[in-house]
Design an enzyme around this catalytic site. Sequence first.
Site, PDB file in Angstrom:
ATOM      1  N   HIS A 372      28.317  26.589  38.877  1.00 30.67           N
ATOM      2  CA  HIS A 372      29.454  26.972  39.938  1.00 30.67           C
ATOM      3  C   HIS A 372      29.542  26.919  41.452  1.00 30.67           C
ATOM      4  O   HIS A 372      30.134  27.203  41.959  1.00 30.67           O
ATOM      5  CB  HIS A 372      29.900  28.710  39.488  1.00 30.67           C
ATOM      6  CG  HIS A 372      30.263  29.087  38.505  1.00 30.67           C
ATOM      7  ND1 HIS A 372      31.691  29.109  38.361  1.00 30.67           N
ATOM      8  CD2 HIS A 372      30.281  29.356  36.982  1.00 30.67           C
ATOM      9  CE1 HIS A 372      32.149  29.586  37.199  1.00 30.67           C
ATOM     10  NE2 HIS A 372      31.135  29.870  36.342  1.00 30.67           N
ATOM     11  N   LYS A 563      39.809  35.633  50.431  1.00 28.48           N
ATOM     12  CA  LYS A 563      38.797  35.250  49.575  1.00 28.48           C
ATOM     13  C   LYS A 563      37.557  36.081  50.226  1.00 28.48           C
ATOM     14  O   LYS A 563      37.752  36.586  51.146  1.00 28.48           O
ATOM     15  CB  LYS A 563      38.719  33.810  49.640  1.00 28.48           C
ATOM     16  CG  LYS A 563      38.696  33.265  50.906  1.00 28.48           C
ATOM     17  CD  LYS A 563      38.799  31.674  50.936  1.00 28.48           C
ATOM     18  CE  LYS A 563      40.072  31.074  50.335  1.00 28.48           C
ATOM     19  NZ  LYS A 563      39.764  30.154  49.327  1.00 28.48           N
ATOM     20  N   ARG A 564      36.415  35.915  49.613  1.00 29.33           N
ATOM     21  CA  ARG A 564      35.097  36.263  50.137  1.00 29.33           C
ATOM     22  C   ARG A 564      34.950  35.680  51.447  1.00 29.33           C
ATOM     23  O   ARG A 564      35.379  34.497  51.660  1.00 29.33           O
ATOM     24  CB  ARG A 564      33.832  35.978  49.113  1.00 29.33           C
ATOM     25  CG  ARG A 564      33.860  36.781  47.903  1.00 29.33           C
ATOM     26  CD  ARG A 564      33.795  38.180  48.407  1.00 29.33           C
ATOM     27  NE  ARG A 564      32.444  38.626  48.672  1.00 29.33           N
ATOM     28  CZ  ARG A 564      31.521  39.253  48.287  1.00 29.33           C
ATOM     29  NH1 ARG A 564      31.638  39.741  46.938  1.00 29.33           N
ATOM     30  NH2 ARG A 564      30.448  39.516  48.902  1.00 29.33           N
ATOM     31  N   LYS A 569      33.713  28.783  53.667  1.00 34.13           N
ATOM     32  CA  LYS A 569      35.109  28.927  53.327  1.00 34.13           C
ATOM     33  C   LYS A 569      35.744  29.106  54.852  1.00 34.13           C
ATOM     34  O   LYS A 569      37.210  28.904  54.929  1.00 34.13           O
ATOM     35  CB  LYS A 569      35.580  30.290  52.654  1.00 34.13           C
ATOM     36  CG  LYS A 569      34.784  30.294  51.088  1.00 34.13           C
ATOM     37  CD  LYS A 569      35.107  31.659  50.810  1.00 34.13           C
ATOM     38  CE  LYS A 569      34.642  31.654  49.069  1.00 34.13           C
ATOM     39  NZ  LYS A 569      35.747  31.149  47.975  1.00 34.13           N
ATOM     40  N   THR A 671      40.148  29.148  42.843  1.00 26.99           N
ATOM     41  CA  THR A 671      41.001  29.622  41.733  1.00 26.99           C
ATOM     42  C   THR A 671      42.092  30.476  42.589  1.00 26.99           C
ATOM     43  O   THR A 671      43.137  30.541  42.074  1.00 26.99           O
ATOM     44  CB  THR A 671      40.323  30.635  40.750  1.00 26.99           C
ATOM     45  OG1 THR A 671      39.787  31.699  41.265  1.00 26.99           O
ATOM     46  CG2 THR A 671      39.623  29.816  39.831  1.00 26.99           C
ATOM     47  N   LYS A 675      46.461  30.398  42.183  1.00 26.62           N
ATOM     48  CA  LYS A 675      47.588  31.681  42.195  1.00 26.62           C
ATOM     49  C   LYS A 675      48.659  31.441  43.113  1.00 26.62           C
ATOM     50  O   LYS A 675      49.613  31.649  42.937  1.00 26.62           O
ATOM     51  CB  LYS A 675      46.568  32.750  42.426  1.00 26.62           C
ATOM     52  CG  LYS A 675      45.593  33.242  41.215  1.00 26.62           C
ATOM     53  CD  LYS A 675      44.695  34.578  42.051  1.00 26.62           C
ATOM     54  CE  LYS A 675      43.418  34.399  41.443  1.00 26.62           C
ATOM     55  NZ  LYS A 675      42.268  35.106  42.130  1.00 26.62           N
TER      56      LYS A 675
END
Length: 823
Positions: A372, A563-564, A569, A671, A675
């Site tokens: 992952h 998101k986290r 990110k 992901t 969505k």
Amino acid sequence: MTVDAVSSTTGSDNQRVNNNDSNELSSNMQHHLLYTLGCFDHQKAKDWSQALALAVRDHLMHDWQQTRLKETTYETKRGFYLSLEFLLGRSMNNAVMSMGLRSSAGRALQELGQAYEELESEERDAGLGNGGLGRLAACFMDSCAALALPVRGYGIRYEYGMFHQSIREGRQFEQPDHWLMAGNPWEIEQADRTCTVKFYGRSEFYVNDAGASCKRWVDTHDVLAVPYDMPIPGYKNGVVNTLRLWKAAATHEFNLQDFNDGDYADAVAQKNLAEQITMVLYPNDASENGKELRLRQQYFLASASLQDVISEWCVKHGDDFSQFAKFHCFQLNDTHPTLAVAELMRLLIDEHGLEWDEAWEITTGTMAYTNHTLLPEALERWPVRLLGELLPRLLDIIYEINARFLAEVAHRWPGDVERQRRMSLIEEGQEPHVRMAYLGIVGSFSVNGVAALHSELLTRGLFRDFFALWPEKFNNKTNGVTPRRWLAHCNPGLKQLIDSCIGKEWVCELDRLEHLKNYADDAAFQQQWMDVKQDNKRRLAALVKDKCGVDFDEHFIFDIQVKRIHEYKRQLLNVLHVIHLYDKITRGDAEQVAPRCVLIGGKAAPGYFLAKLTIKLINNVAAVINSDERVSERLRLAFLPNYNVSAMEIITPAADLSEQISTAGKEASGTGNMKFMMNGALTIGTYDGANIEILDAVGEEHFFLFGLKEDQIVKHRMQHSPSSIVENDLDLARVIGLLQCGHFSMFEEGIFQPLIDSVLNPHDPWMTAADFRSYVDAQQRAADAYENKKLWTRSSILNTAMSGKFSSDRTIREYAQDIWKIV
Ligand SMILES: *Cc1c(COP(=O)(O)O)cnc(C)c1O
């Protein structure tokens, strides 16, 4: 309008009420209220909610039984999904929708003076995961059931799930999530399937009855593993699969010495130590933390799950394992459960008397490993010393696997000692470590990444040596999300509109959404599409007002990053852009800034300093922007506390612009991006993870691409010079200036210096400064595009229309066909 009011106008699944179902639900609810829950009077919404859950559960028990009976006939191969995390969220609507009970439940409740939506929102999220990896496992469970595949999930029943996040003075505070406190109506304890997991002790040689010398694990400290089953209903297909979660419990043996010394109470109290194993989920996403308790959790899951599967097998086949590999496949969700490789060897050899070669063929014929992440800090390694203490017999086996493996490497590349050192399962050094990813690769027949770019980077980088040895093991399985939860349930308005155009079959065949292309230019349809989006934006605005006290205007573009919180990110890049817009407005260019509401949400790992500081920065910038009237006419910023699955169900349908802005090559898949696309948001994103596949599917003109690509990042890294970028970019210079002068930290001098330093560091791994200009330009393109509502809506429709590939049904079909071989 309130959140509840919006969903109640659209909540029904436009099905007819079934009087039988409605009556049965009604009487079962009343029965459970009294006889199961013991509510004599003053029933509260939470009591009704549990009663409803129990009545709905009753309704699926028969299908659950039938599905279970079929599994143990061993007529077909079965899959087992081993994961330390299942981020399930709520179960009620999923069960109600799957069994087509929505209207009947609504009617039954109405007659009892209750509202379905209110009871639904009483359920606590099952937060048994951190983020994407755990949510993926939950989407996969849903898809396996929807596709009627014989797949069981195995996980841990954490007493405390993902922490609750609150914000005080702009900073994150963590509160424990004791989600089981009020009881969990969706689980059923299966005490008779309890098994024993061993720890500590030592391994010793002995000679068996046949005169062969063997090893066994003795003087162990044993812990009981008690299974709790949760039903995973398939969508209107009569299938109910099982998610089996393990809870740790003390054995019944007492420390007799303590007992005899009169320390009876102490002896009993010591038993609590065993139960710590499943007490709490580690809240680290994409980084390991190396705690011994975490290793215990990992082995506990691997051992209990394999023992469970094997004991089921032995009921029918005794100790004959010759056909075992034909009927079983274990999918390992990241390295967390990879001790399963060594544990299956141990069980087959020590407990069932198989020879090494036979056991190895079964193990490598049944194990499959999913990677992952490419981030080195997330690659799990456990100290050999710790493994030797906690799991001595497994360390023996890992050494033996390694010796045989290195002999194979030496045979393939004679004399290449350096390569043997690189590929060894044991990383040598002051403190030798076991490389869990390598154990996963060596012990599995399949190794997959989770998006095309990610899988390719694995074979080119991290796992290059293994790819050279076994190219046939490596494959890609691009992630997906379940369209039941992430479109049909969370966006009832859009569901109805889509149903009315192309029928209802898309819910299980998402490629059918492509028929929406025919309506993309239809003015009336565009108007309906916009109306649904506006409703959803109002629903989110109510939530933002409630949780943040910030007014979001549904006529502004909704620009969302949830998101986290993680450096890769790049929430920081998002904030730099917001500060740039603020700067533009305050220096007098307000006219050039299109009205925008920016929402950011996510949890930071409690020990992750820069992530927590980023949350503080977002909140401080929000405070300045939202209280300055000149600015808030055009720009609002809010940080939504406690982002979780249920929040995401309100957020996704309301997004116009989806922020997917990770440094290229760092986000394995993502992901959240899927969505948002499914719900008609346009993406502003880098060429990373599954963004690339989203871009391919929808086309460049409906996606705001920016930033360096992965190969450019690699090339650029050496010459990365943030100082010269800042010198040559007045906008960025002004943003850094505002941060530097304390504009957003008036009474907290210098607190943001570490964030400023990270951007200005020539070794910044995330290359934030390098992508700033390109990001700002892409944001301008997005803002310009939003001005033309018809064209924007067309792009929005096309995003939904082309999102079929990102159904986890497609992903699971690929796992089932290519890896599990169960269809
Ligand atoms: C989908 C989801 C994620 C994953 O989001 P990414 O943007 O892919 O990191 C994390 N947390 C929750 C609650 C989710 O629903």
